[in-house]
Every structure is written in C-alpha cells, then in structure tokens.
Design an enzyme around this catalytic site. Structure first.
Site, PDB file in Angstrom:
ATOM      1  N   ASP A  81      -5.925  -3.442  -2.575  1.00 47.46           N
ATOM      2  CA  ASP A  81      -5.968  -1.976  -2.556  1.00 47.46           C
ATOM      3  C   ASP A  81      -4.663  -1.407  -3.085  1.00 47.46           C
ATOM      4  OD1 ASP A  81      -4.556  -2.836  -0.269  1.00 47.46           O
ATOM      5  OD2 ASP A  81      -5.088  -1.037   0.863  1.00 47.46           O
TER       6      ASP A  81
ATOM      7  N   GLU B 150       0.833  -1.210   0.000  1.00 48.59           N
ATOM      8  CA  GLU B 150       0.000   0.000   0.000  1.00 48.59           C
ATOM      9  C   GLU B 150       0.864   1.256   0.000  1.00 48.59           C
ATOM     10  OE1 GLU B 150      -1.411   2.174   3.667  1.00 48.59           O
ATOM     11  OE2 GLU B 150      -3.097   0.829   3.307  1.00 48.59           O
TER      12      GLU B 150
END
Length: 370
Positions: free
Chosen positions: A120, A58
């Site tokens: 993500d 991330e």
C-alpha cells in the site's frame, strides 16, 4: 484568531468540489497541521501509535502525496530523501522500502525494524514519484518511479491460479500456501493501478486492475468490504476468516478510493452497486460505526472523526451531502485520522482530482503557489 481558523476550515468542508479560486483563498490548514504534528525537520513522518514514535512506509508515502498536492516541493524532497536513505538502504533501484522503522528495544538503535515492504505504501510512493516527475518536470523522480514499479512487479505480484496477476500486501507472509493467499482491498486503489497500466502498458497492471475490480464485486456483501480477503483456488474470494471479520480501519479506504475515481472511469459505475449498498454510511444513518460485521452487518463502536473525513467524498458523490463536521486541530496521537481527513477533505475542497487514466491534477495547489 481561533474564530478565523474555524471559519476557514468550515468553508473548506462546506464547499464540495470548490473552485480553484475559492480553494486558493483558503490555505490548506490540515496539511500545515500535519506537517507541524507529524513530520520532523529531516522528513521523517512519525506515527505515535502506542507512544513508540515509529515511522512506517505508509506514512512516508501519504506525506509525499500530500506534499505534491500542496505544491510543497521542498517538503517532498525531504520526505523522499529520508525514505530512500532510511527505508531503502540508500538504493531505490534495488530495494523496496522497509515498512517499519523505529527504536530497537534491545540495542536502543533507531533503524529499520522490519525490511518486509508494504505494497500500500509502495503504490503511493511510486505513484507520487510519477506525478511529481510530470508536474515538476523531474526526470530523476520518473526514473525512480519506474525502478520502484519494476521492483514491485518482481517482488509483490502473484500469479494466482484461476485469477491471474494480483498485488500482494507484501513480498512475504501473504502467500499462505500454493493455493491460498491473503489480500487487502484497501491496498489496491483503482486510479493508481490504472495509471501504472498506462505508464507500463506491457506490464501486468492492466490485469491487476481488472482482477481487483472482480475481487471487490465478489466480496462486497450488502456493500460491506472486509478489511482483509482470502483467495483459494477451491473457494475463490471470501472475507478472511482471521482478519476479515469486520469492515473497519483498513476497508474505510476502499470507499474513499472509489468515491475519488473520475466518474468517466468505467470502474466507477461498475462498483457503484456494491459501494452504494452499504446503509451504515447514509447521511441519515446516525453516528458512523467503528466496525461493521462482514457476516451480518452488525455495527460496533463509534468511528473516529477520520472516518468522517474519509467518507466526505463518498457522501458527496452518492448523496450530494455536505459533511458539516469541522476538522479538529489534530492531536499528536491521531496520525491515521489526519491522513484520512487530508485525503477526503482535500478532494472535496477541489485541491486534487484523479483523471480517467489515473493521472493527477493539482491545478489548485499550483494556483495557490503563485
């Protein structure tokens, strides 16, 4: 010198959707500070959570996006190279990034600690590569983006009965049974999914976009989006009983993604009734809560200042409210708050925007690089 810096930052915050010329006169102070505090010389982004100096996919993903917005190609190249070599085993065609990298407590070796990928991160890495390919005319970056997209389709998508294709948070651990899944709404930014459906029109991303919109509409109770959502064939969508009792550090990104949508995107108006229903985010609501119950809407705690940055686009879009809080010089243990500020204040300051098809405009940072 300090007064000059405060003035520059205040201008950034107090001028929503500033002109390109205004933004060019104001250096992107938050990006400079992020690089200084969190990015090593080799391109590794450090999240000092609990003092362990870990790196997550991330963190690498978000740093790639901000480097692109800042037109900082040298930094982009470094971040991407470190990501491929250390999280993807040197092979972007074959592997998705390991989500966690750090020091192994038994061997003392610095290495990937968990090879499960996190979608993500993957969506933002692939998206940033697509946009970098377009903006910097880089065929290798576009090729890598398509390779990642194919891997995500193969490893991270699930064909859920009664729904169709949805993006799981990771390849492993989120298909709880043959009829029950756990999802994270903040892993599914509509503008990014929209772009994937444009880049791969024969792929499943159009369905994923439609199904994500349906999920958000069904789980938003009084505007409160759960951090985590469960889906079962028998009961449909609901806040996850274990991880979805609150709207907090995960879900704050859902409001950010929505507010940054191009208002010509049908999803903006489609979701506006749900997004606008949350009373805790009104400018006159007082201090932002750290957690909001998905059951009764009760508030807990006081949100970190990164939440203020994340909601700057939301409060501007809905209320034409100019958040007056000056972003602080980020300390070394506030990586996530810094990310939220970069997204929120960067958008409000006009440094980037998403178009209806999900493509990215970085005209401001291009101007500033001249």
């Amino acid at each position: 010198m300090w007064r000059v810096l405060v003035t520059v930052i205040a201008l950034m915050v107090l001028s929503p959707v500033a002109s390109a010329a205004d933004a060019c006169r104001n250096p992107w102070f938050l990006w400079s500070e992020f690089k200084r505090n969190y990015i090593q010389a080799d391109g590794r982004v450090i999240d000092d959570f609990e003092g362990k100096a870990i790196t997550t996919s991330e963190g690498q993903a978000y740093a790639l996006f901000f480097a692109l917005v800042a037109n900082d190609k040298e930094q982009f190249d470094l971040i991407y190279r470190w990501t491929v070599n250390n999280l993807m085993r040197g092979d972007v065609k074959t592997f998705l990034p390991a989500w966690k990298w750090g020091k192994d407590e038994q061997s003392g070796t610095w290495k990937a600690l968990d090879y499960n990928s996190a979608s993500d991160a993957d969506v933002w890495i692939a998206y940033s590569l697509f946009q970098a390919g377009d903006i910097w005319k880089s065929a290798p970056y576009r090729k890598a983006a398509f390779q990642m997209l194919a891997n995500m389709e193969h490893r991270e998508l699930a064909d859920m009965p009664g729904i169709g294709w949805m993006l799981l948070p990771a390849p492993y651990g989120y298909a709880l049974s043959s009829s029950n899944w756990r999802l994270n709404p903040s892993y599914l930014p509509i503008q990014v999914l929209r772009y994937f459906s444009k880049a791969s029109p024969a792929g499943p991303w159009g369905d994923v976009t439609t199904n994500t919109l349906q999920m958000l509409q069904e789980v938003a109770r009084n505007g409160v989006i759960p951090d985590w959502v469960s889906y079962s064939v028998a009961k449909g969508y609901a806040p996850d009983s274990e991880m979805g009792r609150f709207s907090s550090y995960e879900a704050i990104r859902v409001y950010l993604w929505w507010a940054m949508l191009d208002q010509a995107d049908p999803a903006f108006k489609q979701l506006q009734p749900q997004m606008g229903a949350i009373s805790q985010f009104r400018p006159d609501a007082g201090k932002l809560p750290e957690r909001i119950s998905t059951q009764g809407g009760a508030n807990e705690g006081v949100a970190p200042d990164g939440f203020v940055g994340a909601l700057a686009p939301y409060r501007w879009v809905l209320y034409k409210h100019k958040d007056t809080q000056v972003p602080k010089i980020v300390p070394t243990n506030q990586y996530y708050s810094s990310v939220l500020k970069l997204f929120g204040y960067g958008w409000v300051d006009g440094r980037f925007q998403f178009h209806r098809d999900g493509s990215l405009s970085t005209r401001v940072s291009k101007l500033c690089s001249n």
